[in-house]
Design a protein around this motif. Structure first.
Motif, PDB file in Angstrom:
ATOM      1  N   SER A  40       0.745  -1.332  -0.025  1.00 34.74           N
ATOM      2  CA  SER A  40       0.034  -0.027   0.166  1.00 34.74           C
ATOM      3  C   SER A  40       1.138   1.342  -0.015  1.00 34.74           C
ATOM      4  O   SER A  40       1.756   1.122   0.613  1.00 34.74           O
ATOM      5  CB  SER A  40      -0.957   0.020   1.282  1.00 34.74           C
ATOM      6  OG  SER A  40      -1.655   1.325   1.470  1.00 34.74           O
ATOM      7  N   TYR A  41       0.526   2.097  -0.974  1.00 34.24           N
ATOM      8  CA  TYR A  41       1.205   3.501  -0.983  1.00 34.24           C
ATOM      9  C   TYR A  41       0.298   4.548  -0.587  1.00 34.24           C
ATOM     10  O   TYR A  41      -0.681   4.767  -1.318  1.00 34.24           O
ATOM     11  CB  TYR A  41       1.652   3.922  -2.507  1.00 34.24           C
ATOM     12  CG  TYR A  41       2.737   2.807  -2.963  1.00 34.24           C
ATOM     13  CD1 TYR A  41       4.153   3.067  -2.877  1.00 34.24           C
ATOM     14  CD2 TYR A  41       2.237   1.708  -3.806  1.00 34.24           C
ATOM     15  CE1 TYR A  41       4.819   1.953  -3.639  1.00 34.24           C
ATOM     16  CE2 TYR A  41       2.950   0.639  -4.259  1.00 34.24           C
ATOM     17  CZ  TYR A  41       4.362   1.096  -4.153  1.00 34.24           C
ATOM     18  OH  TYR A  41       5.273   0.193  -4.818  1.00 34.24           O
ATOM     19  N   VAL A  42       0.545   5.342   0.426  1.00 34.91           N
ATOM     20  CA  VAL A  42      -0.314   6.518   0.687  1.00 34.91           C
ATOM     21  C   VAL A  42       0.491   7.625   0.381  1.00 34.91           C
ATOM     22  O   VAL A  42       1.766   7.842   0.882  1.00 34.91           O
ATOM     23  CB  VAL A  42      -0.454   6.455   2.391  1.00 34.91           C
ATOM     24  CG1 VAL A  42      -1.179   7.618   2.619  1.00 34.91           C
ATOM     25  CG2 VAL A  42      -1.324   5.548   2.724  1.00 34.91           C
ATOM     26  N   LEU A  43       0.031   8.306  -0.710  1.00 36.89           N
ATOM     27  CA  LEU A  43       0.845   9.378  -1.283  1.00 36.89           C
ATOM     28  C   LEU A  43       0.674  11.046  -0.900  1.00 36.89           C
ATOM     29  O   LEU A  43      -0.683  10.984  -0.609  1.00 36.89           O
ATOM     30  CB  LEU A  43       0.524   9.339  -2.913  1.00 36.89           C
ATOM     31  CG  LEU A  43       0.904   7.889  -3.384  1.00 36.89           C
ATOM     32  CD1 LEU A  43       0.348   7.805  -4.727  1.00 36.89           C
ATOM     33  CD2 LEU A  43       2.219   7.458  -3.262  1.00 36.89           C
ATOM     34  N   GLY A  44       1.395  11.837  -0.820  1.00 39.99           N
ATOM     35  CA  GLY A  44       1.355  12.972  -0.287  1.00 39.99           C
ATOM     36  C   GLY A  44       0.672  13.917  -1.233  1.00 39.99           C
ATOM     37  O   GLY A  44       0.212  14.953  -0.926  1.00 39.99           O
TER      38      GLY A  44
END
Length: 189
Positions: free
Chosen positions: A131-135
């Motif tokens: 999972s990538y939580v992107l800014g």
């Protein structure tokens, strides 16, 4: 959550503090207020992505130009992977250095990867999901791709047999070629 600063300025390894009982366990994976306080600026999720890979798949090395730049909060939600983040910020005291972290769904460890870094991973099990939580949201045409097998970087992927790698990643330029194109972010304290 416990924040561990790495030798790469601004990059963090975050370990959960699980609460376990006879039913199983519970842990916080991301608390943006705590992360923002730790990094000294706001981290506001703008996009969340998932990538599913079969065993021995190598993905990366990827980054994002500035603007827009892109910080990432990465965790394994199924399976296991070997994650490598590389400081690609020109002028950084850690330029070209990397941190290798084994991420598993069961362990819950997460990584905060600042803007200007390269990132990639090798899946260690079938059906591994990261999972990538992107800014920042994805902006087409801003991705930086660097060949993950670039001899200058000599990254310790640790595969026993040659990995499954996309044609795009296999044909990606070297770090020296990307640097010569002027695509890398400048380091600032």
């Amino acid at each position: 959550m416990k924040f561990h600063h790495t030798e790469l300025p601004g990059a963090l390894v975050i370990t959960p503090e699980p609460i376990a009982d006879e039913r199983g366990s519970f842990f916080e994976n991301l608390r943006t207020e705590a992360l923002s306080e730790e990094i000294g600026r706001p981290f506001r999720p703008a996009q969340i992505n998932y990538s599913v890979s079969r065993r021995n798949t190598l993905r990366g090395l990827h980054g994002v130009r500035n603007p827009p730049g892109q910080a990432k909060y990465v965790t394994c939600v199924r399976g296991a992977l070997r994650d490598i983040m590389v400081d690609l910020r020109l002028g950084s005291p850690a330029y070209g250095k990397y941190v290798v972290t084994e991420l598993t769904a069961a362990g819950g460890t997460a990584l905060y990867i600042p803007e200007g870094f390269g990132h990639g991973f090798l899946s260690l099990t079938d059906d591994t999901c990261i999972s990538y939580v992107l800014g920042t949201a994805h902006v087409p045409g801003t991705q930086i791709d660097i060949n993950p097998l670039d001899p200058e970087l000599n990254l310790p992927w640790g595969f026993d047999e040659f990995p499954l790698i996309s044609a795009k990643d296999a044909a990606a330029p070297t770090l020296a070629e990307v640097r010569a194109q002027g695509l890398l972010l400048e380091y600032t304290d």
